[in-house]
Design a protein around this motif. Structure first.
Motif, short mmCIF file in Angstrom:
data_model
loop_
_atom_site.label_atom_id
_atom_site.label_comp_id
_atom_site.label_asym_id
_atom_site.label_seq_id
_atom_site.Cartn_x
_atom_site.Cartn_y
_atom_site.Cartn_z
N ASP A 233 -64.94 160.21 -2.98
CA ASP A 233 -66.02 161.29 -2.52
C ASP A 233 -67.02 160.89 -1.61
O ASP A 233 -67.03 161.19 -0.77
N ALA A 234 -67.77 159.87 -2.35
CA ALA A 234 -68.82 159.31 -1.86
C ALA A 234 -68.66 158.52 -0.71
O ALA A 234 -69.65 158.76 -0.06
N ALA A 235 -67.70 157.87 -0.46
CA ALA A 235 -67.35 157.12 0.54
C ALA A 235 -66.98 157.92 1.66
O ALA A 235 -66.99 157.23 2.87
N GLN A 236 -66.39 159.07 1.51
CA GLN A 236 -65.91 159.82 2.94
C GLN A 236 -65.18 159.29 3.71
O GLN A 236 -65.38 158.97 4.90
N LEU A 237 -64.09 158.63 3.32
CA LEU A 237 -63.14 157.73 3.93
C LEU A 237 -62.56 158.51 5.09
O LEU A 237 -62.21 159.59 5.04
N ALA A 238 -62.38 158.07 6.27
CA ALA A 238 -61.89 158.73 7.59
C ALA A 238 -60.36 158.30 7.82
O ALA A 238 -60.15 156.98 7.48
N CYS B 111 -57.70 154.95 -2.46
CA CYS B 111 -58.25 155.07 -1.25
C CYS B 111 -56.90 155.36 -0.18
O CYS B 111 -57.19 156.27 0.56
N GLU C 121 -59.38 154.36 8.58
CA GLU C 121 -60.35 153.22 7.97
C GLU C 121 -59.40 152.47 7.11
O GLU C 121 -58.27 152.84 6.44
N THR D 75 -56.02 159.09 -0.09
CA THR D 75 -57.14 160.01 0.50
C THR D 75 -56.14 160.54 1.92
O THR D 75 -56.38 161.82 2.19
N HIS D 76 -55.66 159.54 2.68
CA HIS D 76 -54.72 159.95 3.71
C HIS D 76 -53.28 159.49 3.58
O HIS D 76 -53.12 158.56 4.13
N ARG E 98 -64.68 159.81 -8.02
CA ARG E 98 -66.21 160.07 -7.63
C ARG E 98 -66.54 159.14 -6.42
O ARG E 98 -67.24 159.41 -5.39
#
Length: 71
Positions: A31-36, A55, A39, A58-59, A28
């Motif tokens: 999702d809220a951090a919206q990592l690009a 984290c 980063e 995520t990428h 959750r």
């Protein structure tokens, strides 16, 4: 010297319960951090690093796992 005591114990079942709880909360937060892509996230060593690995995942193609482990 003082010793620490975790009320719920440290059995395998408790570790699995904590990991599942941690994963739900961490997902959750990710999702809220919206990592690009590109980063960076700093882990100051307050836990098992599960949030940092999530984290990074995520990428997946944007990190070197050895860089994470050596930092």
């Amino acid at each position: 010297m003082s010793s620490s005591h975790y009320t719920h114990g440290s059995s395998e079942a408790e570790q699995q319960r904590l990991t599942a709880l941690n994963r739900r909360l961490n997902e959750r937060c990710i999702d809220a951090a919206q990592l690009a892509a590109g980063e960076r996230v700093v882990d100051f060593g307050a836990g098992l690093g599960q949030y940092s690995w999530l984290c990074a995942d995520t990428h997946k193609h944007d990190y070197d796992p050895w860089e994470i482990m050596e930092s």
